[in-house]
Design a protein around this motif. Structure first.
Motif, short mmCIF file in Angstrom:
data_model
loop_
_atom_site.label_atom_id
_atom_site.label_comp_id
_atom_site.label_asym_id
_atom_site.label_seq_id
_atom_site.Cartn_x
_atom_site.Cartn_y
_atom_site.Cartn_z
N UNK A 238 3.83 -0.90 3.95
CA UNK A 238 3.05 0.31 3.70
C UNK A 238 3.99 1.51 3.66
N UNK A 239 3.79 2.40 2.69
CA UNK A 239 4.50 3.67 2.64
C UNK A 239 3.50 4.81 2.84
N UNK A 240 3.81 5.73 3.74
CA UNK A 240 3.01 6.94 3.93
C UNK A 240 3.78 8.12 3.33
N UNK A 241 3.19 8.76 2.31
CA UNK A 241 3.85 9.87 1.64
C UNK A 241 3.80 11.15 2.47
N UNK A 242 2.81 11.25 3.37
CA UNK A 242 2.66 12.39 4.26
C UNK A 242 1.96 11.90 5.51
N UNK A 243 1.20 12.77 6.16
CA UNK A 243 0.44 12.34 7.33
C UNK A 243 -0.47 11.18 6.95
N UNK B 42 0.84 -1.19 0.00
CA UNK B 42 0.00 0.00 0.00
C UNK B 42 0.88 1.25 0.00
N UNK B 43 0.47 2.25 -0.77
CA UNK B 43 1.10 3.57 -0.73
C UNK B 43 0.02 4.59 -0.43
N UNK B 44 0.17 5.30 0.70
CA UNK B 44 -0.86 6.22 1.17
C UNK B 44 -0.47 7.66 0.86
N UNK B 45 -1.40 8.39 0.26
CA UNK B 45 -1.21 9.81 0.02
C UNK B 45 -1.33 10.57 1.33
N UNK B 46 -0.94 11.83 1.31
CA UNK B 46 -1.02 12.68 2.50
C UNK B 46 -2.47 12.72 3.00
N UNK B 47 -2.65 12.38 4.28
CA UNK B 47 -3.98 12.41 4.89
C UNK B 47 -4.78 11.13 4.74
N UNK C 145 5.40 19.29 10.44
CA UNK C 145 4.07 19.20 11.02
C UNK C 145 3.36 17.89 10.65
N UNK C 146 4.02 17.01 9.90
CA UNK C 146 3.42 15.73 9.52
C UNK C 146 3.15 14.89 10.77
#
Length: 251
Positions: A91-96, A70-75, A120-121
């Protein structure tokens, strides 16, 4: 190559979920082979189906540079997912991001990697658990603060590691609260004190570590040139490793 989130993925939900009690490992409701990274913007509810890598995502070793399941966009929010084996780079989180009730049956390269570039992430791992991490469970390469709460981990190398030798370094913070740790394991939190990292721990229960071999918090001299970071010491110091003896219970 990436694949979009399934049509059942819903619109973004940024509200923090309420704290669940720690529970036993769930029984997967089914299995889904994933041959191309699933990109999530918004909320993806996996219904506790087991997602596992196949084809190009069929690796479960420690090779760097693997793609995630999974690759998650910011938010983005990922919830009610079981990651089976092989799990590639998890899993990769690109932002928060929020990972709620996510379970790793056998961690691949890493369970999750946090890559947001803003100070602030915020990243939240709430509920769930992980087993079988040869090295790291949660890898923090970006900036910001990761909170791990209501989580269980067993048979692992490091629960959390602030990247010790990334080409771009940041000040990073981790909060670990209400976590049950079952040995064998090596380190709960590894941070780089020279970059101002902090680890704040509370309500941690360590099971089966009679000799107290698991290091609760270890400080490193990080670098940005790829060299192996230097260990500086471990234990509470009130500045970087923030916890007291009453925050850790051994059973």
């Amino acid at each position: 190559m990436t694949a979009p989130a399934s049509p059942s993925a819903t619109a973004s939900a940024s509200a923090t979920p309420s704290s669940p009690a720690l529970t036993g490992w769930p029984t997967a409701t089914g299995s889904k082979a994933v041959s191309a990274t699933i990109e999530v913007s918004g909320t993806y509810d996996g219904g506790l189906a087991r997602h596992y890598g196949s084809g190009d995502l069929g690796g479960d070793g420690q090779d760097e540079g693997q793609d995630p399941i999974f690759k998650l966009a910011d938010g983005a929010v990922l919830k009610n997912v079981v990651l089976g084996s092989p799990a590639a780079d998890g899993i990769h989180c690109s932002g928060s991001c929020t990972l709620q009730n996510v379970w790793w049956e056998n961690v691949g390269e890493d369970a999750a990697t946090f890559k947001g570039k803003s100070s602030s992430a915020t990243y939240l791992v709430q509920g769930g658990g992980a087993k079988g991490a040869d090295d790291k469970v949660f890898q923090h390469n970006g900036a910001g603060t990761l909170t791990i709460k209501d989580f269980q981990v067993e048979d692992f190398g490091k629960l959390y590691r602030s990247c010790g030798n990334c080409g771009t370094q940041y000040e990073r913070h981790v909060v670990i609260d209400n976590v049950v740790v079952t040995s064998p394991g090596k380190v709960l939190a590894g941070i780089n004190s020279n970059y101002g990292d902090t680890a704040t721990l509370s309500n941690v229960t360590v099971v089966g570590d009679d000799d107290r071999d698991i290091t609760i918090c270890e400080r490193f001299q990080g670098n940005d040139d790829g060299d192996e970071p230097t260990a500086l010491g471990s234990g509470p110091d009130g500045t970087f490793c923030r916890y007291g003896t009453s925050d850790i219970t051994y059973e």
